[in-house]
Design a protein around this motif. Structure first.
Motif, PDB file in Angstrom:
ATOM      1  N   GLU A  96       1.911  76.754  84.406  1.00 42.07           N
ATOM      2  CA  GLU A  96       1.377  76.940  83.059  1.00 42.07           C
ATOM      3  C   GLU A  96       2.011  76.053  81.993  1.00 42.07           C
ATOM      4  N   THR A  97       3.166  75.471  82.266  1.00 40.81           N
ATOM      5  CA  THR A  97       3.842  74.705  81.220  1.00 40.81           C
ATOM      6  C   THR A  97       4.159  73.279  81.680  1.00 40.81           C
ATOM      7  N   ILE A  98       4.348  72.416  80.717  1.00 41.41           N
ATOM      8  CA  ILE A  98       4.729  71.036  80.996  1.00 41.41           C
ATOM      9  C   ILE A  98       6.075  71.009  81.709  1.00 41.41           C
ATOM     10  N   GLU A  99       6.976  71.887  81.328  1.00 39.30           N
ATOM     11  CA  GLU A  99       8.298  71.943  81.959  1.00 39.30           C
ATOM     12  C   GLU A  99       8.182  72.297  83.443  1.00 39.30           C
ATOM     13  N   GLU A 100       7.371  73.291  83.754  1.00 39.65           N
ATOM     14  CA  GLU A 100       7.157  73.664  85.165  1.00 39.65           C
ATOM     15  C   GLU A 100       6.567  72.491  85.946  1.00 39.65           C
ATOM     16  N   PHE A 101       5.606  71.810  85.338  1.00 42.85           N
ATOM     17  CA  PHE A 101       4.971  70.684  86.007  1.00 42.85           C
ATOM     18  C   PHE A 101       5.973  69.558  86.267  1.00 42.85           C
ATOM     19  N   ASN A 102       6.784  69.248  85.276  1.00 44.97           N
ATOM     20  CA  ASN A 102       7.763  68.176  85.454  1.00 44.97           C
ATOM     21  C   ASN A 102       8.784  68.511  86.539  1.00 44.97           C
ATOM     22  N   GLU A 103       9.106  69.791  86.690  1.00 44.15           N
ATOM     23  CA  GLU A 103       9.976  70.214  87.799  1.00 44.15           C
ATOM     24  C   GLU A 103       9.298  69.925  89.139  1.00 44.15           C
ATOM     25  N   LEU A 104       7.994  70.179  89.217  1.00 48.41           N
ATOM     26  CA  LEU A 104       7.255  69.875  90.444  1.00 48.41           C
ATOM     27  C   LEU A 104       7.378  68.405  90.805  1.00 48.41           C
ATOM     28  N   LEU A 105       7.198  67.560  89.818  1.00 49.17           N
ATOM     29  CA  LEU A 105       7.283  66.120  90.065  1.00 49.17           C
ATOM     30  C   LEU A 105       8.646  65.729  90.620  1.00 49.17           C
ATOM     31  N   GLN A 106       9.696  66.362  90.098  1.00 52.16           N
ATOM     32  CA  GLN A 106      11.054  66.042  90.544  1.00 52.16           C
ATOM     33  C   GLN A 106      11.356  66.598  91.935  1.00 52.16           C
ATOM     34  N   GLU A 107      10.818  67.761  92.235  1.00 54.54           N
ATOM     35  CA  GLU A 107      11.196  68.483  93.452  1.00 54.54           C
ATOM     36  C   GLU A 107      10.270  68.232  94.642  1.00 54.54           C
ATOM     37  N   ASN A 108       9.084  67.702  94.416  1.00 49.68           N
ATOM     38  CA  ASN A 108       8.118  67.534  95.495  1.00 49.68           C
ATOM     39  C   ASN A 108       7.719  66.078  95.667  1.00 49.68           C
ATOM     40  N   HIS A 109       7.858  65.596  96.862  1.00 51.16           N
ATOM     41  CA  HIS A 109       7.446  64.238  97.189  1.00 51.16           C
ATOM     42  C   HIS A 109       5.920  64.107  97.123  1.00 51.16           C
ATOM     43  N   LYS A 110       5.221  65.170  97.597  1.00 47.89           N
ATOM     44  CA  LYS A 110       3.762  65.129  97.682  1.00 47.89           C
ATOM     45  C   LYS A 110       3.218  66.536  97.467  1.00 47.89           C
ATOM     46  N   PHE A 111       2.193  66.660  96.615  1.00 43.39           N
ATOM     47  CA  PHE A 111       1.564  67.964  96.401  1.00 43.39           C
ATOM     48  C   PHE A 111       0.158  67.813  95.828  1.00 43.39           C
ATOM     49  N   LEU A 112      -0.647  68.837  96.056  1.00 47.10           N
ATOM     50  CA  LEU A 112      -1.989  68.915  95.478  1.00 47.10           C
ATOM     51  C   LEU A 112      -1.945  69.750  94.214  1.00 47.10           C
ATOM     52  N   PHE A 113      -2.772  69.366  93.256  1.00 52.52           N
ATOM     53  CA  PHE A 113      -2.835  70.096  91.986  1.00 52.52           C
ATOM     54  C   PHE A 113      -4.295  70.175  91.557  1.00 52.52           C
ATOM     55  N   VAL A 114      -4.728  71.356  91.156  1.00 49.55           N
ATOM     56  CA  VAL A 114      -6.116  71.541  90.729  1.00 49.55           C
ATOM     57  C   VAL A 114      -6.170  72.121  89.322  1.00 49.55           C
TER      58      VAL A 114
END
Length: 107
Positions: free
Chosen positions: A5-23
């Motif tokens: 739900e937040t930009i902060e959560e999303f940026n954590e995803l970018l840092q922690e995941n090499h590859k992921f799907l987002f919808v």
């Protein structure tokens, strides 16, 4: 599959995941619901794939941030495959299918 739900959560995803799907999903659009159903079905069969989503009506700032940050026109529904902190693939509307998601992830 986890809701973001937040930009902060999303940026954590970018840092922690090499590859992921987002919808990006609009809760008021039947086309978006069909795409989200395809996404859910794909993920149920591919539990090894990291998958996240947002509801556009609840997370408009995040939806806009993703569009601006990655220079991809916002659409809803919209599926994005992130790899190495960039968008490797994206699709919208009726192009979001189990098959297209499978092809993108396995490419």
């Amino acid at each position: 599959m986890k809701k973001i739900e937040t930009i902060e959560e999303f940026n954590e995803l970018l840092q922690e995941n090499h590859k992921f799907l987002f919808v990006k999903h609009s809760t008021t659009c039947p086309v978006s619901q069909a795409a989200f159903d395809e996404f859910e079905t794909f993920i149920q069969g591919h539990t090894d794939v990291a998958a996240y989503y947002l509801f556009v009506q609840e997370a408009r700032p995040l939806s806009n941030y993703i569009a601006e940050e990655f220079e991809i026109k916002h659409e809803s529904p919209q599926a994005l495959l992130f790899e190495n902190q960039s968008v490797k693939w994206n699709a919208s509307h009726w192009k979001i299918t189990k098959s297209s998601l499978n092809n993108a992830v396995l490419a």
